[in-house]
Design an enzyme around this catalytic site. Structure first.
Site, PDB file in Angstrom:
ATOM      1  N   ASP A  72      -2.941 -10.472  -2.301  1.00  0.00           N
ATOM      2  CA  ASP A  72      -3.427 -10.051  -0.996  1.00  0.00           C
ATOM      3  C   ASP A  72      -4.910  -9.721  -1.117  1.00  0.00           C
ATOM      4  OD1 ASP A  72      -2.174  -8.727   1.752  1.00  0.00           O
ATOM      5  OD2 ASP A  72      -3.919  -7.619   1.037  1.00  0.00           O
ATOM      6  N   HIS A 109       0.819  -1.222   0.000  1.00  0.00           N
ATOM      7  CA  HIS A 109       0.000   0.000   0.000  1.00  0.00           C
ATOM      8  C   HIS A 109       0.849   1.267   0.000  1.00  0.00           C
ATOM      9  CE1 HIS A 109      -3.649  -2.259   0.450  1.00  0.00           C
ATOM     10  NE2 HIS A 109      -3.316  -2.733   1.637  1.00  0.00           N
TER      11      HIS A 109
END
Length: 334
Positions: A190, A154
């Site tokens: 993910d 992220h």
């Protein structure tokens, strides 16, 4: 398979995060890495390759912020961990700001990713694990695993978020390119979309990014990961997003992974990096897919069958009691 891990990562331990309007205990706990390491048994400390590979991906001002923000926060009389509360989402432009509150917003995307005095060091060590796995594969290993924690996908070139501070897989991909690999493939599996990785390589065609994740219409990070995001400029067509609905189980996930691997193969990628998140597990407390422990071995076998030299980098996974078994199952597929 060689597995790289540095226990120094455990020192990063924020107390709280802001989640759905309330301050709650931080979900990305040191116990995550400890549980995986205990299951793996034998791990290696990575070689320290310095900051040069990190600076090839991350903005210099952002790196300085990560290093200095906790001390500046304390000097400003702020209690607890560094956490932004205002973000420059309208007419964002380059400004020279000095107040720590402003910098905390400038270099972050959420209030769920606090900075502590140990965050830089833990993230630095995590990057070194990803680099060690990458260089082991470049040197001839079929596959290698980096137990990187906190996670990384992220984090953008100049922002933190989603428990991530440095983008380990992006640094590893750039290192592979710098070592002479012409095209690198990144497979992100993910539960949450790897928005930082996508941003970093958005306009590049030499790194192909394929992500399978929860539909951002319903799940974090919301503003990235939609199916119509394909890259731009030299990177147009080098991004593939395959969002899936909540409740997705192994068959649908496996079909999406087949599509992602086919796209990476068609791109001519010579090296594969896997952003592996075990938060797709049916028992994960902050996610909503339905994969079982045994399913990860199937996914691992499918990826191994693609035949590419592969470095695997750990991302999310928050069902700590099952986390070690889930990671071991995935690695067994190789």
């Amino acid at each position: 398979m060689r597995c790289f891990y540095d226990p120094g990562q455990l020192a990063h331990a924020p107390a709280r995060e802001l989640h759905n309007g309330a301050f709650v205990p931080y979900a990305e706990k040191p116990a995550r890495a400890a549980a995986i390491a205990a299951t793996l048994g034998t791990t290696e400390l990575p070689q320290d390759r310095g900051e040069v590979p990190i600076r090839a991906v991350h903005d210099a001002g952002y790196i300085d912020f990560l290093k200095t923000a906790p001390a500046r926060w304390a000097e400003a009389g702020r209690p607890g961990d560094v956490m932004g509360y205002i973000w420059p989402t309208v007419r964002k432009r380059a400004l020279k700001l000095d107040r720590i509150d402003a910098l905390a917003g400038q270099y972050s995307i959420d209030a769920s990713t606090p900075l502590t005095a140990q965050t830089w060091d833990a993230s630095y060590r995590s990057v070194q694990c990803a680099l060690a796995a990458t260089h082991a594969v470049l040197a001839g290993e079929r596959a290698a695993f980096a137990l990187s924690r906190p996670p990384g996908h992220h984090a953008g070139a100049d922002y933190l978020g989603g428990y991530c501070y440095l983008n380990h897989v992006a640094v590893a991909a750039q290192a592979a390119r710098d070592a002479g690999v012409k095209r690198v493939g990144i497979l992100d599996i993910d539960y949450h979309h790897g928005n930082g990785t996508q941003d970093i390589f958005w306009a590049r065609g030499d790194v192909v990014f394929a992500s399978i994740h929860a539909d951002p219409a319903t799940d974090f990070p919301f503003y990235w990961g939609h199916a119509d995001e394909i890259g731009e400029g030299d990177g147009e067509g080098a991004t593939l997003n395959l969002p899936l609905p909540r409740g997705t189980a192994i068959n649908a996930f496996r079909r999406a992974q087949e599509r992602a691997l086919a796209a990476i193969a068609a791109s001519g990628a010579e090296f594969l990096l896997v952003s592996f998140g075990a938060d797709t597990f049916v028992g994960d407390p902050i996610s909503a897919f339905a994969l079982e422990t045994g399913d990860y071995a199937v996914l691992g076998r499918d990826i191994a069958a693609a035949g590419l030299p592969t470095a695997i980098v750990m991302e999310g996974g928050y069902a700590i009691d099952a986390l070690g078994a889930n990671v071991a199952s995935f690695l067994s597929g190789f």
